[in-house]
Design a protein around this motif. Structure first.
Motif, PDB file in Angstrom:
ATOM      1  N   TRP A 268      -8.117 -15.613 -66.966  1.00  0.00           N
ATOM      2  CA  TRP A 268      -7.515 -16.818 -67.515  1.00  0.00           C
ATOM      3  C   TRP A 268      -7.359 -16.700 -69.024  1.00  0.00           C
ATOM      4  N   TYR A 269      -6.373 -17.418 -69.545  1.00  0.00           N
ATOM      5  CA  TYR A 269      -6.047 -17.367 -70.967  1.00  0.00           C
ATOM      6  C   TYR A 269      -7.153 -17.982 -71.812  1.00  0.00           C
ATOM      7  N   TYR A 270      -7.376 -17.386 -73.008  1.00  0.00           N
ATOM      8  CA  TYR A 270      -8.369 -17.922 -73.943  1.00  0.00           C
ATOM      9  C   TYR A 270      -7.951 -17.541 -75.354  1.00  0.00           C
ATOM     10  N   LEU A 271      -8.215 -18.433 -76.291  1.00  0.00           N
ATOM     11  CA  LEU A 271      -7.858 -18.170 -77.682  1.00  0.00           C
ATOM     12  C   LEU A 271      -8.572 -16.925 -78.200  1.00  0.00           C
ATOM     13  N   ARG A 272      -7.894 -16.142 -79.020  1.00  0.00           N
ATOM     14  CA  ARG A 272      -8.478 -14.887 -79.504  1.00  0.00           C
ATOM     15  C   ARG A 272      -9.625 -15.117 -80.460  1.00  0.00           C
ATOM     16  N   LEU A 273      -9.488 -16.106 -81.345  1.00  0.00           N
ATOM     17  CA  LEU A 273     -10.536 -16.370 -82.329  1.00  0.00           C
ATOM     18  C   LEU A 273     -11.363 -17.579 -81.897  1.00  0.00           C
ATOM     19  N   LYS A 274     -12.069 -17.411 -80.794  1.00  0.00           N
ATOM     20  CA  LYS A 274     -12.925 -18.474 -80.277  1.00  0.00           C
ATOM     21  C   LYS A 274     -14.025 -17.853 -79.419  1.00  0.00           C
ATOM     22  N   CYS A 275     -15.272 -18.255 -79.651  1.00  0.00           N
ATOM     23  CA  CYS A 275     -16.382 -17.735 -78.850  1.00  0.00           C
ATOM     24  C   CYS A 275     -16.292 -18.300 -77.444  1.00  0.00           C
ATOM     25  N   ALA A 276     -16.394 -17.432 -76.456  1.00  0.00           N
ATOM     26  CA  ALA A 276     -16.286 -17.865 -75.061  1.00  0.00           C
ATOM     27  C   ALA A 276     -17.523 -18.616 -74.592  1.00  0.00           C
ATOM     28  N   PHE A 277     -18.604 -18.549 -75.353  1.00  0.00           N
ATOM     29  CA  PHE A 277     -19.855 -19.150 -74.899  1.00  0.00           C
ATOM     30  C   PHE A 277     -20.170 -20.489 -75.560  1.00  0.00           C
ATOM     31  N   CYS A 278     -19.907 -20.619 -76.857  1.00  0.00           N
ATOM     32  CA  CYS A 278     -20.223 -21.879 -77.537  1.00  0.00           C
ATOM     33  C   CYS A 278     -18.989 -22.567 -78.100  1.00  0.00           C
ATOM     34  N   GLY A 279     -17.811 -21.925 -78.025  1.00  0.00           N
ATOM     35  CA  GLY A 279     -16.584 -22.534 -78.496  1.00  0.00           C
ATOM     36  C   GLY A 279     -16.371 -22.463 -79.995  1.00  0.00           C
ATOM     37  N   ASN A 280     -17.225 -21.734 -80.701  1.00  0.00           N
ATOM     38  CA  ASN A 280     -17.116 -21.606 -82.151  1.00  0.00           C
ATOM     39  C   ASN A 280     -15.776 -20.989 -82.549  1.00  0.00           C
ATOM     40  N   GLN A 281     -15.069 -21.609 -83.502  1.00  0.00           N
ATOM     41  CA  GLN A 281     -13.791 -21.091 -83.987  1.00  0.00           C
ATOM     42  C   GLN A 281     -13.808 -20.818 -85.490  1.00  0.00           C
ATOM     43  N   ASP A 282     -14.982 -20.801 -86.072  1.00  0.00           N
ATOM     44  CA  ASP A 282     -15.116 -20.531 -87.500  1.00  0.00           C
ATOM     45  C   ASP A 282     -15.029 -19.022 -87.724  1.00  0.00           C
ATOM     46  N   HIS A 283     -13.934 -18.574 -88.320  1.00  0.00           N
ATOM     47  CA  HIS A 283     -13.712 -17.140 -88.490  1.00  0.00           C
ATOM     48  C   HIS A 283     -14.798 -16.489 -89.339  1.00  0.00           C
ATOM     49  N   ARG A 284     -15.506 -17.294 -90.140  1.00  0.00           N
ATOM     50  CA  ARG A 284     -16.563 -16.732 -90.987  1.00  0.00           C
ATOM     51  C   ARG A 284     -17.789 -16.329 -90.174  1.00  0.00           C
ATOM     52  N   THR A 285     -17.945 -16.886 -88.987  1.00  0.00           N
ATOM     53  CA  THR A 285     -19.106 -16.563 -88.153  1.00  0.00           C
ATOM     54  C   THR A 285     -18.714 -15.806 -86.886  1.00  0.00           C
ATOM     55  N   LEU A 286     -17.457 -15.411 -86.795  1.00  0.00           N
ATOM     56  CA  LEU A 286     -16.996 -14.568 -85.700  1.00  0.00           C
ATOM     57  C   LEU A 286     -16.717 -13.174 -86.251  1.00  0.00           C
ATOM     58  N   GLY A 287     -17.183 -12.153 -85.554  1.00  0.00           N
ATOM     59  CA  GLY A 287     -16.984 -10.795 -86.047  1.00  0.00           C
ATOM     60  C   GLY A 287     -16.667  -9.842 -84.916  1.00  0.00           C
ATOM     61  N   THR A 288     -16.474  -8.587 -85.257  1.00  0.00           N
ATOM     62  CA  THR A 288     -16.220  -7.545 -84.260  1.00  0.00           C
ATOM     63  C   THR A 288     -17.074  -6.324 -84.572  1.00  0.00           C
ATOM     64  N   ILE A 289     -17.412  -5.602 -83.518  1.00  0.00           N
ATOM     65  CA  ILE A 289     -18.135  -4.340 -83.626  1.00  0.00           C
ATOM     66  C   ILE A 289     -17.315  -3.289 -82.897  1.00  0.00           C
ATOM     67  N   GLY A 290     -17.122  -2.166 -83.520  1.00  0.00           N
ATOM     68  CA  GLY A 290     -16.389  -1.077 -82.884  1.00  0.00           C
ATOM     69  C   GLY A 290     -17.029   0.258 -83.193  1.00  0.00           C
ATOM     70  N   VAL A 291     -16.646   1.254 -82.438  1.00  0.00           N
ATOM     71  CA  VAL A 291     -17.112   2.619 -82.646  1.00  0.00           C
ATOM     72  C   VAL A 291     -15.922   3.437 -83.118  1.00  0.00           C
ATOM     73  N   GLU A 292     -16.134   4.208 -84.151  1.00  0.00           N
ATOM     74  CA  GLU A 292     -15.041   4.993 -84.731  1.00  0.00           C
ATOM     75  C   GLU A 292     -14.352   5.844 -83.672  1.00  0.00           C
ATOM     76  N   GLY A 293     -13.039   5.733 -83.642  1.00  0.00           N
ATOM     77  CA  GLY A 293     -12.251   6.525 -82.710  1.00  0.00           C
ATOM     78  C   GLY A 293     -11.869   5.792 -81.443  1.00  0.00           C
TER      79      GLY A 293
END
Length: 350
Positions: A268-293
């Protein structure tokens, strides 16, 4: 949110049947699991376990099409239910074939029992136990998870725990219907209480019970998905069964974000900048983790408000239902990285 659901006892399990021939999608998944085990030896154990579970579920799903009574819900009633914020399968009386689902549960117990002390059904593999315990949950110590995954966390004990669970069912000490009902309600605490009363491994009991229930949930979910439009749901829980999402996908050229349920397979559709668990949409407290490559394919979205995280898979087409668990397994390293930073998977809603 209060949730209620009922599972009714119907049907009697059929006798043993010849396993159906593997379809092309299952063959492709098996090949991918084999390739994953070859590329990442630490994942050989869980890959072998999921391979066995996949084949058991495939057989059960083939039988289910003929044995599970269709679940019906009027289109207008279903739409009203979604608009009120209730997942479609929550609060309904399901015609569960208890005998067949119990047989599948016992089959999965035997698969878990077959794990060797080294971690796999026949070959060494050190992360089997972590996979067997199921997804990372909020009640697990974040600091202990990486060590558990590296060290195997007593896979021989898990094999013994599966034997104990199977014995409790076969001796009629453990009634599985309340466990399935609790899972349908999203009540993990109830499963823990049942396990504690019988001195059984609660995490393993939950994992085995969830997988034995999947064929029924997926059959009912397929029936409902053709009747309603869930694109206006915009909630973090599955619109079909109410489960938390297993992962999220960034799909197609437009990069639309869709959450995916590992239990019933819905998306189902969901906003990209929104926490799926608490609904937080504050970009300052949303982040990403990735592995190089691999950032272009896999990464993690984190929320500093609830300390939850959800893995992201970038894909053109929706991931086939049976491949969801493979994607989850292939990205186990992201779970470990998130846990080391004190994020949890599917945090409990207050």
């Amino acid at each position: 949110m209060a949730r209620s659901s009922n599972l009714s006892r119907t049907g009697v399990g059929a006798g043993a049947k010849r396993a159906p021939a593997l379809d092309s999608q299952t063959q492709a998944i098996v090949k991918r699991l084999d390739a994953l085990a070859e590329r990442a030896p630490d994942l050989a154990g869980p890959a072998a376990f999921y391979r066995a579970v996949l084949l058991a579920l495939r057989e059960a799903q083939a039988e289910a099409q003929a044995k599970i009574p269709p679940f019906t819900l009027d289109r207008e009633a279903a739409q009203r239910k979604l608009e009120s914020g209730l997942p479609l399968l929550v609060g309904e009386d399901f015609p569960l074939d208890v005998e067949a689902t119990r047989d599948l549960f016992l089959r999965l117990c035997r698969i878990a029992e077959s794990a060797s002390p080294d971690g796999e059904t026949g070959k060494p593999g050190r992360r089997f136990s972590h996979f067997l315990r199921g997804p990372l949950r909020a009640d697990r110590s974040a600091q202990s998870v990486p060590a558990q995954a590296r060290d195997g966390d007593g896979t021989a004990q898990r094999s013994a725990a599966a034997a104990q669970i199977r014995g409790a069912v076969e001796r009629n000490e453990l009634d599985l219907l309340p466990v399935w009902e609790a899972l349908a309600l999203g009540d993990g605490r109830r499963v823990e209480r049942v396990a504690a009363g019988l001195r059984l491994d609660a995490g393993l009991l939950r994992l085995l019970a969830e997988n034995s229930l999947k064929p029924s949930l997926r059959a009912w979910s397929r029936e409902l998905r053709g009747k309603v439009d869930v694109d206006h749901w915009l909630r973090g829980q599955c619109p079909m069964c109410g489960s938390p999402p297993l992962l999220s996908e960034i799909q197609g050229k437009e990069g639309e974000r869709r959450l995916r349920c590992g239990m019933c397979g819905a998306g189902w559709y969901y906003l990209r900048l929104k926490c799926a668990f608490c609904g937080n949409q504050d970009h300052r407290t949303l982040g990403t983790i990735g592995v190089e490559g691999e950032e272009e394919k896999y990464r993690v979205q984190t929320c500093d408000k609830c300390r939850g995280y959800l893995k992201i898979v970038v894909t053109f087409d929706p991931t086939p239902v049976d491949l969801l668990a493979v994607e989850d397994l292939a990205t186990l390293h992201l779970d470990l990285i998130a846990a080391e930073r004190a994020y949890v998977r599917a945090p409990v809603r207050e």
